[in-house]
Design a protein around this motif. Structure first.
Motif, PDB file in Angstrom:
ATOM      1  N   LYS A  64     -61.504-110.082 -23.235  1.00  0.00           N
ATOM      2  CA  LYS A  64     -61.865-109.734 -24.725  1.00  0.00           C
ATOM      3  C   LYS A  64     -63.132-110.207 -24.628  1.00  0.00           C
ATOM      4  O   LYS A  64     -63.866-111.248 -24.175  1.00  0.00           O
ATOM      5  CB  LYS A  64     -61.225-110.594 -25.831  1.00  0.00           C
ATOM      6  N   PRO A  65     -64.298-108.901 -24.652  1.00  0.00           N
ATOM      7  CA  PRO A  65     -65.697-109.090 -24.598  1.00  0.00           C
ATOM      8  C   PRO A  65     -66.140-110.180 -25.690  1.00  0.00           C
ATOM      9  O   PRO A  65     -65.359-110.322 -26.744  1.00  0.00           O
ATOM     10  CB  PRO A  65     -66.218-107.886 -24.646  1.00  0.00           C
ATOM     11  N   LEU A  66     -67.171-110.862 -25.584  1.00  0.00           N
ATOM     12  CA  LEU A  66     -67.590-111.978 -26.421  1.00  0.00           C
ATOM     13  C   LEU A  66     -67.993-111.277 -27.772  1.00  0.00           C
ATOM     14  O   LEU A  66     -67.482-111.991 -28.769  1.00  0.00           O
ATOM     15  CB  LEU A  66     -68.961-112.460 -25.705  1.00  0.00           C
ATOM     16  N   ILE A 106     -84.178-116.002 -19.636  1.00  0.00           N
ATOM     17  CA  ILE A 106     -84.569-114.859 -20.512  1.00  0.00           C
ATOM     18  C   ILE A 106     -83.387-113.491 -20.481  1.00  0.00           C
ATOM     19  O   ILE A 106     -82.751-113.772 -19.585  1.00  0.00           O
ATOM     20  CB  ILE A 106     -85.946-114.099 -20.191  1.00  0.00           C
ATOM     21  N   LYS A 107     -83.158-113.127 -21.304  1.00  0.00           N
ATOM     22  CA  LYS A 107     -82.243-111.882 -21.348  1.00  0.00           C
ATOM     23  C   LYS A 107     -83.004-110.668 -22.130  1.00  0.00           C
ATOM     24  O   LYS A 107     -83.764-110.812 -23.131  1.00  0.00           O
ATOM     25  CB  LYS A 107     -80.896-111.953 -21.818  1.00  0.00           C
ATOM     26  N   THR A 152     -68.587-107.955 -18.379  1.00  0.00           N
ATOM     27  CA  THR A 152     -68.540-107.503 -19.993  1.00  0.00           C
ATOM     28  C   THR A 152     -69.940-107.109 -20.559  1.00  0.00           C
ATOM     29  O   THR A 152     -69.797-106.785 -21.693  1.00  0.00           O
ATOM     30  CB  THR A 152     -67.723-108.394 -20.874  1.00  0.00           C
ATOM     31  N   TRP A 153     -71.006-107.634 -19.694  1.00  0.00           N
ATOM     32  CA  TRP A 153     -72.117-107.208 -20.370  1.00  0.00           C
ATOM     33  C   TRP A 153     -72.595-105.758 -20.271  1.00  0.00           C
ATOM     34  O   TRP A 153     -72.113-105.118 -19.452  1.00  0.00           O
ATOM     35  CB  TRP A 153     -73.278-107.985 -19.321  1.00  0.00           C
ATOM     36  N   TYR A 154     -73.150-105.425 -21.283  1.00  0.00           N
ATOM     37  CA  TYR A 154     -73.723-103.864 -21.314  1.00  0.00           C
ATOM     38  C   TYR A 154     -74.960-103.768 -21.726  1.00  0.00           C
ATOM     39  O   TYR A 154     -75.475-104.494 -22.604  1.00  0.00           O
ATOM     40  CB  TYR A 154     -72.446-103.245 -21.803  1.00  0.00           C
ATOM     41  N   LYS A 176     -76.132-106.658 -24.100  1.00  0.00           N
ATOM     42  CA  LYS A 176     -75.057-107.286 -24.890  1.00  0.00           C
ATOM     43  C   LYS A 176     -74.062-108.213 -24.473  1.00  0.00           C
ATOM     44  O   LYS A 176     -73.816-108.056 -22.908  1.00  0.00           O
ATOM     45  CB  LYS A 176     -74.396-106.311 -25.911  1.00  0.00           C
ATOM     46  N   ASN A 177     -73.265-108.952 -25.139  1.00  0.00           N
ATOM     47  CA  ASN A 177     -72.155-109.753 -24.888  1.00  0.00           C
ATOM     48  C   ASN A 177     -72.812-111.065 -23.948  1.00  0.00           C
ATOM     49  O   ASN A 177     -71.931-111.426 -23.256  1.00  0.00           O
ATOM     50  CB  ASN A 177     -71.208-109.041 -24.004  1.00  0.00           C
TER      51      ASN A 177
END
Length: 641
Positions: free
Chosen positions: A61-63, A608-609, A636-638, A614-615
Motif C-alpha cells: 500500500k503506497p504511503l 533532500i528530495k 512505490t515512489w513516483y 511522491k510517497n
C-alpha cells in the motif's frame, strides 16, 4: 521501543505477519505493468505479466497514493567505493525486512515463516512462481546453493556469526521447492532481525544457475577460466562476476541475475562516470491496485569525486533524492538557501541513538609500547577529558548536539547513564595529572610527551573524509586540544577502500573513527561495547578470534570474553526482558573498561528530495541496520508530473 519489543516478541510466535499496509482487499484480480514492458510483451520480447509475477506477489500500500509509471530517479555516488549508497537505494532483498517505522520485521522475499517455541527452527515459505531478473524460477534450490555452497562452506569468507548458534553453524534443509528450514543448535531469538539487516541477504543473494559456473565443485575448469580472464584465482573471479553484499562488483556485472527492483544497465566499474539501473521486468511486488512495481523506470547515479560536487549537483536541480553525503551539518545552510532553485525540500533522517563520531584507539596495536599505553584506562580517560566537546559542537557541528560518549539516548530502555555520560567534562588539568601519573612526564623540545623509551608519543587517527566530512573538522580541533596536554596526534584521511583494508583487515592503524549510531536492538551489532564486527576497530584481532571460533586472530582478555559470552546469550534468547538485561550487563562492563569514547549525540540529519517526488516520508529512521532509506519502499515512489 516498547512497541518494537512487543512486536518482535510476537513475531516469533508464527506466521501471523502482514505485508506492509495490506488489507483484506489487497489481492488484485488482475495486474498491469509499465508501458515499456507492455510494449515488450506485445513485441514478443517478454512473457505476459501473469507469467512473470509469482502467484502470491507482495502487495504494497503506497504511503500516500497509488502512483504512475515513468521517469528517472537521480542520486549521487561518491567515487569508486560508494557501493553501499546503491545498496541503500535499491534495498537489501532478504527473506525479511524492517517495516517503514523500524518497529516490526515483516515478510519480503519470503511470504511468511514459522518459528518453533524456543526459536531454534525457522521455516520460510517462498513465493511460488517467483523469478530472477532473467526469468529463471527462484526456488529453494537457490537458497540451498547460497547457504550450503557459499556461506556454510566458507567458500568466500568464514561463516558469519549470524548463521551460527552455540558455536555450531545452522543446518539448512529443503522441505520442498518453496520451503526451506533453518535449524540451530541453540535458541536464536535475534535471527529474524539479523536477516532483516543489509548483511542478512546471504540466503537469497546468488542465483544458482548463473553463479555455480564459477565454483570448482560445479565446474572443473573454474580455476583455469578465472586465470584466462585475468583473475588471480577462482574466488577473485567469482566475486568479480557475482559480487558480494558489500563490494562494488555487486553492481558491476549486468549479466548477473538479481531479485532487485532495478537491474544494472551501466555498471559500477573503474573509470565509470555514472551508474544506470533499469526496472526489473520480473519484480515480485505490486501495489494495491495491481500495478507491478516499481513505478520509476530507471535509477541514474552520476559519480562525483567529492562532496562539494554533489552539493553543486543538488542545488543545480540534478539530484532527486539524497541523504548520504549531503547530510553533513556544514551543508545545510547552502542547501536551505537554494531550495527553490534546486526544486527540493528537506527530508529528516532521525537518529536512533548513539554518537556521530566515536574514537577507537587500537588496543591490539602491533607496536608493543603503543599497545601497552592504549590499554591503560587512565590514558583513555585523559584523552577524553582533554576534549572540549562544546567547542567542537559549536564550531564543527554548527552548535547542534550535546556531549555524549556512546549508546542509546535517555528515553530508550537500553540507556546506560554511566557509559554514555562519564568523563565528558572538559578538564585539561585533570588530564595532565592522569598522563603524568602513568609515567608520561618527559617532554620533547616541542612540548609533546615522550614514551618511556624516549621515543615521541605520536599516533595517527584514520578517517574517511568523504563519508562524514565533519569528522575531519572535529578531529582537527581534537588534534589542537590534545596538543595542549602534550599529546601529538595527526589526522590521517584515507580513501574508503584503503581505510577498510588498514583498519578492519590488516590491523595496521593506530586509531580510527567511525559513526556509532544505534540503540542495541535485535539486529544491530553493538560493536563499540563488544568487538564482534569489522567496525570494532579497537580490537580487530579479537573480532577475528570471535568470528572464527578461536581459530584466527588473538584471544581477548577475560573482560572481552565475558561480553562475547553475554552477547551470544542475548542473541539467543526469545525473552525481550532477558535480552535487555544481558545487553545491560555488557554495557556495564564496557562502562567499567571505557575502551572507546565519543564526542556528541548523533542528532537527526537532513537530506533532500524533489518536491514532485511522491510517497517519500518527510522523516525516516537513520540507521545502517534499517538501512535508510530502503524500507520506505522506493518501489512505490513516483513523479507527480
Amino acid at each position: 521501543m516498547t512497541t518494537r519489543r512487543v512486536l518482535l516478541g510476537s513475531a516469533l510466535g508464527g506466521t501471523a505477519m502482514l505485508f506492509l499496509g495490506v488489507g483484506a482487499d489487497a489481492q488484485a484480480a488482475s495486474y498491469s505493468e509499465a508501458p515499456t514492458l507492455a510494449e515488450a510483451v506485445k513485441a514478443g520480447k517478454l512473457p505476459p505479466l501473469d507469467q512473470r509475477l509469482p502467484s502470491d506477489p507482495e502487495v504494497l500500500k503506497p504511503l500516500d497514493s497509488v502512483g504512475k509509471y515513468g521517469g528517472q530517479l537521480r542520486f549521487g555516488l561518491r567515487g569508486s567505493s560508494d557501493y553501499n549508497n546503491t545498496l541503500r537505494m535499491v534495498g537489501p532483498q532478504g527473506l525479511v525486512r524492517w517495516n517503514m517505522d523500524y518497529t516490526e520485521i515483516i515478510p519480503n522475499v519470503a511470504k511468511s515463516w514459522d518459528v518453533n517455541d524456543d526459536a531454534t527452527v525457522f521455516t520460510f515459505h517462498l513465493r511460488p512462481g517467483m523469478k530472477w531478473s532473467d526469468g529463471t524460477p527462484f526456488t529453494a534450490d537457490d537458497v540451498m546453493f547460497n547457504m550450503e555452497d557459499i556461506v556454510l562452506a566458507g567458500a568466500l569468507a568464514p561463516t558469519p556469526p549470524r548463521y551460527m548458534a552455540a558455536g555450531e553453524p545452522v543446518k539448512v534443509e529443503k522441505v520442498d521447492d518453496v520451503t526451506v528450514r533453518f535449524t540451530f543448535a541453540a535458541p536464536y531469538g535475534d535471527f529474524l532481525a539479523e536477516l532483516a539487516s543489509p548483511l542478512g541477504q546471504h540466503p537469497v543473494f546468488y542465483q544458482k544457475k548463473y553463479c555455480a559456473q564459477f565454483l570448482p565443485q560445479y565446474n572443473a575448469d573454474a580455476e583455469a577460466q578465472a586465470k584466462a580472464a585475468g583473475s588471480s584465482d577462482w574466488k577473485t573471479y567469482y566475486v568479480a562476476k557475482c559480487g558480494d553484499i558489500e563490494v562494488a562488483s555487486r553492481w558491476g556485472n549486468p549479466e548477473r541475475p538479481v531479485l532487485d527492483p532495478w537491474v544494472v544497465k551501466e555498471p559500477y566499474v573503474g573509470g565509470a562516470v555514472r551508474v544506470v539501473m533499469e526496472r526489473n521486468p520480473y519484480y515480485w511486488q505490486v501495489d494495491t491496485d495491481g500495478h507491478q512495481l516499481p513505478y520509476i523506470d530507471e535509477l541514474f547515479s552520476p559519480i562525483a569525486q567529492d562532496v562539494e560536487s554533489l552539493v553543486l549537483e543538488a542545488i543545480g536541480g540534478k539530484i532527486d533524492f539524497q541523504i548520504r553525503h549531503l547530510d553533513a551539518a556544514a551543508n545545510r545552510p547552502v542547501l536551505a538557501e537554494n531550495r527553490d532553485k534546486g526544486g527540493y525540500e528537506f527530508v529528516e533522517a532521525k537518529s536512533v541513538g548513539g554518537t556521530n563520531m566515536i574514537i577507537n584507539l587500537n588496543l591490539t596495536h602491533k607496536n608493543p609500547e603503543l599497545r601497552e599505553l592504549f590499554n591503560k584506562k587512565d590514558f583513555r580517560v585523559a584523552l577524553s577529558e582533554a576534549i572540549n566537546r562544546q567547542e567542537i559542537i559549536d564550531t564543527a557541528l554548527l552548535g547542534e548536539g550535546s556531549p555524549w560518549q556512546q549508546g542509546p539516548f535517555e528515553d530508550h530502555p537500553n540507556f546506560n547513564k554511566r557509559l554514555s555520560t562519564q568523563f565528558l567534562e572538559f578538564r585539561p588539568d585533570e588530564a595532565n595529572k592522569l598522563l603524568d601519573g602513568i609515567g608520561l612526564t618527559k617532554r620533547g623540545s616541542d612540548g609533546m610527551r615522550l614514551l618511556p623509551s624516549g621515543n615521541p608519543l605520536k599516533f595517527k587517527i584514520d578517517v574517511i573524509p568523504t563519508l562524514q566530512p565533519e569528522h575531519v573538522d572535529m578531529l582537527q580541533l581534537i588534534e589542537q586540544q590534545w596538543a595542549k596536554v602534550g599529546i601529538d596526534m595527526d589526522v590521517n584521511p584515507l580513501e574508503r577502500t584503503f581505510f577498510y583494508e588498514r583498519t578492519s583487515n590488516a590491523n595496521d592503524h593506530d586509531a580510527a573513527v567511525w559513526g556509532a549510531q544505534g540503540s542495541w536492538v535485535p539486529g544491530e551489532i553493538p560493536q563499540q561495547i563488544v568487538p564482534v564486527h569489522h567496525d570494532s576497530r579497537w580490537g580487530i584481532p579479537w573480532t577475528q578470534w570471535y568470528k572464527s571460533g578461536g581459530k584466527e586472530g588473538e584471544e581477548p582478555p577475560a573482560s572481552i570474553k565475558e561480553r562475547m559470552k553475554l552477547y551470544d546469550e542475548a542473541r539467543a534468547t526469545v525473552d525481550p526482558q532477558k535480552r535487555h538485561e544481558l545487553i545491560e550487563k555488557i554495557a556495564d562492563i564496557a562502562a567499567d573498561e571505557f575502551e572507546v569514547f565519543g564526542v556528541s549525540k548523533a542528532l537527526s540529519t537532513y537530506g533532500i528530495k524533489k518536491t514532485t517526488l511522491k510517497n517519500v516520508p518527510e522523516a525516516m529512521p537513520s540507521s545502517w541496520y534499517y538501512p535508510t532509506p530502503a524500507p520506505t519502499m522506493l518501489t512505490t515512489w513516483y513523479w507527480a508530473e
